[in-house]
Design an enzyme around this catalytic site. Structure first.
Site, PDB file in Angstrom:
ATOM      1  N   GLU A 165      39.737  53.347  66.525  1.00  0.00           N
ATOM      2  CA  GLU A 165      40.888  52.611  67.061  1.00  0.00           C
ATOM      3  C   GLU A 165      42.219  53.003  66.432  1.00  0.00           C
ATOM      4  O   GLU A 165      43.017  52.144  66.056  1.00  0.00           O
ATOM      5  CB  GLU A 165      40.645  51.099  66.911  1.00  0.00           C
ATOM      6  CG  GLU A 165      39.345  50.630  67.542  1.00  0.00           C
ATOM      7  CD  GLU A 165      39.125  49.123  67.450  1.00  0.00           C
ATOM      8  OE1 GLU A 165      39.925  48.430  66.806  1.00  0.00           O
ATOM      9  OE2 GLU A 165      38.136  48.653  68.042  1.00  0.00           O
ATOM     10  N   GLU A 292      29.867  50.768  72.485  1.00  0.00           N
ATOM     11  CA  GLU A 292      29.871  49.326  72.171  1.00  0.00           C
ATOM     12  C   GLU A 292      29.897  48.481  73.440  1.00  0.00           C
ATOM     13  O   GLU A 292      30.599  47.481  73.523  1.00  0.00           O
ATOM     14  CB  GLU A 292      31.099  48.972  71.311  1.00  0.00           C
ATOM     15  CG  GLU A 292      31.236  49.815  70.067  1.00  0.00           C
ATOM     16  CD  GLU A 292      32.413  49.400  69.170  1.00  0.00           C
ATOM     17  OE1 GLU A 292      32.979  48.302  69.358  1.00  0.00           O
ATOM     18  OE2 GLU A 292      32.755  50.189  68.269  1.00  0.00           O
TER      19      GLU A 292
HETATM   20  C1  XIL Z   1      33.220  43.449  65.368  1.00  0.00           C
HETATM   21  C2  XIL Z   1      31.960  42.714  64.944  1.00  0.00           C
HETATM   22  O1  XIL Z   1      31.133  42.536  66.077  1.00  0.00           O
HETATM   23  C3  XIL Z   1      32.309  41.379  64.354  1.00  0.00           C
HETATM   24  O2  XIL Z   1      31.135  40.752  63.846  1.00  0.00           O
HETATM   25  C4  XIL Z   1      33.329  41.562  63.237  1.00  0.00           C
HETATM   26  O3  XIL Z   1      33.740  40.315  62.768  1.00  0.00           O
HETATM   27  C5  XIL Z   1      34.544  42.321  63.743  1.00  0.00           C
HETATM   28  O4  XIL Z   1      34.128  43.549  64.294  1.00  0.00           O
HETATM   29  N1  XIL Z   1      35.330  47.226  68.011  1.00  0.00           N
HETATM   30  C6  XIL Z   1      34.606  47.777  66.973  1.00  0.00           C
HETATM   31  C7  XIL Z   1      33.611  46.956  66.253  1.00  0.00           C
HETATM   32  O5  XIL Z   1      34.744  48.980  66.712  1.00  0.00           O
HETATM   33  O6  XIL Z   1      33.471  47.324  64.910  1.00  0.00           O
HETATM   34  C8  XIL Z   1      33.935  45.482  66.365  1.00  0.00           C
HETATM   35  O7  XIL Z   1      32.878  44.744  65.763  1.00  0.00           O
HETATM   36  C9  XIL Z   1      34.136  45.098  67.807  1.00  0.00           C
HETATM   37  C10 XIL Z   1      35.294  45.848  68.398  1.00  0.00           C
END
Ligand code: XIL
Length: 380
Positions: A165, A292
């Site tokens: 990101e 994801e």
């Molecule tokens: C999220 C997790 O699911 C949560 O438990 C944590 O509090 C924050 O991060 N993009 C990503 C992931 O790359 O690492 C994120 O995961 C969700 C969005």
């Protein structure tokens, strides 16, 4: 070097495929009533494409039904939080590896591939970062972190999200870069991170991972252009990068348009902008991972069948488009069951009803999204 990486991947993919249980052996689906036909297994139908989800060590340790479901469905895993900078780094001079090691061992002993997520992100940094890391020591902190973590899991990681990101167009920095804590102390951090990661684990596919690049809207279009320019620039500077991760956090409902079947979009003819972006990434010689995926139902009414239909339709159309690109080398959802989805905590529904965003619901029963994913993996 690339030959070795390819051999490694072929080898690991073969192991994962061989380990897939035949469907007949999987009738003990944790959510099924006795006598209910097994709904099938994502990894079993997905012979050539590793498929899986993020997992949490805390839950694997305590929830046997969840663990059984993960084993039944997944051939590739990623840590939801355990390999991020903050969880790994209680202090500037120490590392906490218990949970990450648990996941690495779990994946290995179940013949699953493991993604590494992530070395650099603007979130989940430790509280000491803001006061301890300065322009004077930032490079040393970053390089030491990557060397230690990538070195520990060397040869056991399918792909590392080296940088997560890094684009936020509205921050108005050149190249659309995010004005992140790392950017502030070490403006060259992206190149440094990838070069360090390649040296530390030459076998892992080095990945740039981002969200907000999936939709057919203006913001996504800008972000896609910035990501493409970023990876092109890296290649021009001979920075090692192997893949782009498209997070695929989607939202169902009429206000959101994604990769629909070509011809069904306004403006027609050319097909979804995401497919064009993926073709551009592919033409740079890069792999693509859907890293994801989940479908937020917050804009839909409470009625469960209505939500499930819309969520499953989006799984189907999105996967129909994205899996058509042969550069896609992995598909992961962000969790396997609604029981533990992060969307109940971030981006939750206004009516506070639990989200129905993943292939299995909170009772570990398959949702229509599961069947949409199962079909898409079989090209149906
Ligand atoms: C999220 C997790 O699911 C949560 O438990 C944590 O509090 C924050 O991060 N993009 C990503 C992931 O790359 O690492 C994120 O995961 C969700 C969005």
């Amino acid at each position: 070097m690339s030959l070795t990486r390819r051999q490694f991947l072929q080898q690991t993919a073969a192991t994962a495929t061989l380990s897939a249980l035949p469907l007949t052996a999987q009738n003990q689906h944790p959510g099924s009533q006795p006598g209910t036909p097994a709904p099938g297994s994502l990894k079993s139908v997905s012979r050539n494409l590793p498929v899986g989800c993020c997992v949490a060590a805390r839950i694997l340790r305590t929830d046997a039904a969840y663990t059984a479901l993960v084993k039944q469905q997944a051939s590739i895993l990623v840590a939801e939080t355990e390999m991020k900078f903050g969880p790994l780094r209680p202090t500037p001079t120490t590392f906490f590896f218990d949970d990450a090691d648990y996941l690495a061992h779990f994946a290995q002993s179940n013949n699953m591939l493991l993604r590494g997520h992530n070395f650099v992100w603007h979130r989940q940094l430790p509280s000491w970062f803001a006061t301890y890391v300065t322009p004077a020591n930032a490079q040393q902190v970053l390089v030491n972190h990557i060397n230690t973590v990538a070195g520990r899991y060397k040869g056991r990681i399918h792909s590392w999200d080296v940088v997560n990101e890094a684009i936020q167009v509205s921050d108005n920095l050149p190249g659309g870069l995010r004005n992140s804590p790392w950017q502030k102390v070490l403006p060259g951090y992206i190149d440094i991170a990838f070069r360090t990661a390649r040296r530390a684990d030459p076998h892992a596919l080095l990945t740039y991972n981002d969200y907000g690049i999936e939709a057919e809207d203006e913001a996504s279009a800008k972000k896609r252009a910035a990501v493409l320019a970023l990876v092109r620039g890296m290649q021009e500077r001979n920075v090692p990068i192997d893949a782009v991760g498209i997070q695929s956090h989607l939202t169902a409902g009429p206000n959101h348009t994604y990769a629909a079947v070509p011809g069904q979009l306004a403006g027609g003819g050319e097909g979804p902008a995401l497919a064009k972006f993926m073709a551009d990434i592919q033409s740079l010689g890069l792999k693509i991972m859907l890293t994801e995926m989940d479908v937020n139902d917050r804009d839909l009414p409470a009625d469960i069948p209505t939500r499930d239909r819309a969520v499953a339709d989006l799984y189907a159309s999105y996967l129909h488009t994205t899996l058509a690109n042969p550069a896609v080398v992995a598909l992961l959802t962000w969790g396997i069951t609604d029981k533990y989805t992060w969307l109940n905590h971030e981006g939750a529904r206004k009516d506070s009803l639990p989200e129905r965003c993943l292939p299995f619901d909170a009772d570990l029963k398959p949702t229509p999204a599961f069947f949409a994913e199962l079909n898409a993996l079989q090209g149906k």
